[in-house]
Scaffold this motif. Structure first.
Motif, PDB file in Angstrom:
ATOM      1  N   UNK A 107      -1.404  -0.359  -2.877  1.00  0.00           N
ATOM      2  CA  UNK A 107      -0.073  -0.932  -3.067  1.00  0.00           C
ATOM      3  C   UNK A 107       0.085  -1.276  -4.542  1.00  0.00           C
ATOM      4  N   UNK A 108       1.299  -1.641  -4.912  1.00  0.00           N
ATOM      5  CA  UNK A 108       1.579  -1.935  -6.313  1.00  0.00           C
ATOM      6  C   UNK A 108       2.074  -0.731  -7.083  1.00  0.00           C
ATOM      7  N   UNK A 109       2.409   0.359  -6.354  1.00  0.00           N
ATOM      8  CA  UNK A 109       2.869   1.573  -7.043  1.00  0.00           C
ATOM      9  C   UNK A 109       4.175   1.336  -7.797  1.00  0.00           C
TER      10      UNK A 109
ATOM     11  N   UNK B 286       7.030 -12.862  -8.537  1.00  0.00           N
ATOM     12  CA  UNK B 286       5.976 -12.540  -9.505  1.00  0.00           C
ATOM     13  C   UNK B 286       6.243 -11.165 -10.126  1.00  0.00           C
ATOM     14  N   UNK B 287       5.614 -10.907 -11.268  1.00  0.00           N
ATOM     15  CA  UNK B 287       5.679  -9.584 -11.897  1.00  0.00           C
ATOM     16  C   UNK B 287       4.253  -9.034 -11.943  1.00  0.00           C
TER      17      UNK B 287
ATOM     18  N   UNK C 234       8.903  -3.016 -14.946  1.00  0.00           N
ATOM     19  CA  UNK C 234       8.525  -4.426 -15.003  1.00  0.00           C
ATOM     20  C   UNK C 234       9.629  -5.204 -14.304  1.00  0.00           C
ATOM     21  N   UNK C 235       9.403  -5.520 -13.058  1.00  0.00           N
ATOM     22  CA  UNK C 235      10.445  -6.129 -12.242  1.00  0.00           C
ATOM     23  C   UNK C 235       9.815  -7.172 -11.331  1.00  0.00           C
TER      24      UNK C 235
END
Length: 237
Positions: free
Chosen positions: A91-93, A55-56, A99-100
């Motif tokens: 999280x998600x930093x 997912x991105x 965009x990976x």
């Protein structure tokens, strides 16, 4: 399909969420209000994926209530937990700077509420308040140190060290002094404990039973352990 809902929460809920997060601790009331205005809260039932490998993600996530696990898979296809995140953790930093496709999975371990902020809006916050970036770097360094410590312990002959290290980490975070011992309420199942240190559930259960036999721990009610000899756990490292 899991029922993921956007919460109909009040501004006060959002403020409580932002206020308990260390990365926002240096902001004053006015600045914190700007953060609050960007928050969207979402509810995830137990076992729901926040995002999966491939997912991105486009959000920065803060755990408002509940807990999530961050994990990947070994070459043999075995789940390997890297972190378990609780209220106030984020999280998600990585989503903020690129965009990976994600190379990890994040999954709710119980019914969980997350505060989410769109990554473009969060980038604007980081530019406006550089101290947020510094706090994020501080937390990431702490996580990296934890992973490095775990990697140093990953060897077939060092299972005792890994179990001892995990128990001490849980004691530091959740232990409560009680009549000269430490009462520890486990927030993880045996399976999750095993996955976090790269062993089997049976191995964890066996090692805990041996620690009980040695008088180092005592089992209390469900998911509670009494640490009778914390020094002995340090000696296992």
């Amino acid at each position: 399909m899991m029922d993921i809902k956007e919460c109909t929460c009040t501004v006060n809920n959002h403020k409580q969420c932002a206020g308990r997060v260390p990365v926002f601790s240096s902001l004053d009331g006015t600045e914190l209000s700007q953060v609050v205005s960007l928050i969207v809260q979402k509810w995830y039932p137990k076992d729901a994926f926040i995002f999966m490998e491939g997912d991105i993600p486009r959000d920065f996530f803060i755990v408002s209530r509940g807990k999530v696990k961050v994990y990947g898979y070994s070459p043999e296809g075995r789940e390997q937990i890297m972190y378990v995140l609780y209220e106030g953790d984020f999280f998600g930093e990585g989503n903020l700077v690129r965009d990976k496709e994600a190379d990890i999975c994040v999954q709710a371990m119980e019914d969980t509420v997350l505060c989410t902020i769109d990554k473009d809006r969060f980038r604007e916050l980081m530019i406006k308040y550089p101290q947020i970036s510094l706090k994020i770097m501080e937390v990431l360094c702490q996580r990296l140190e934890k992973v490095e410590a775990m990697l140093r312990k990953i060897s077939p002959k060092d299972v005792d060290s890994r179990v001892g290290m995990l128990l001490l980490e849980l004691v530091q975070k959740y232990g409560r002094k009680e009549n000269g011992a430490v009462c520890l309420e486990l927030h993880m199942s045996r399976e999750e404990m095993a996955n976090s240190i790269g062993v089997t559930r049976e191995t964890v259960s066996r090692k805990l039973a041996l620690l009980k036999k040695a008088g180092i721990i005592e089992f209390l009610e469900k998911r509670k352990i009494l640490i009778l000899d914390e020094a002995a756990l340090h000696d296992m490292l």
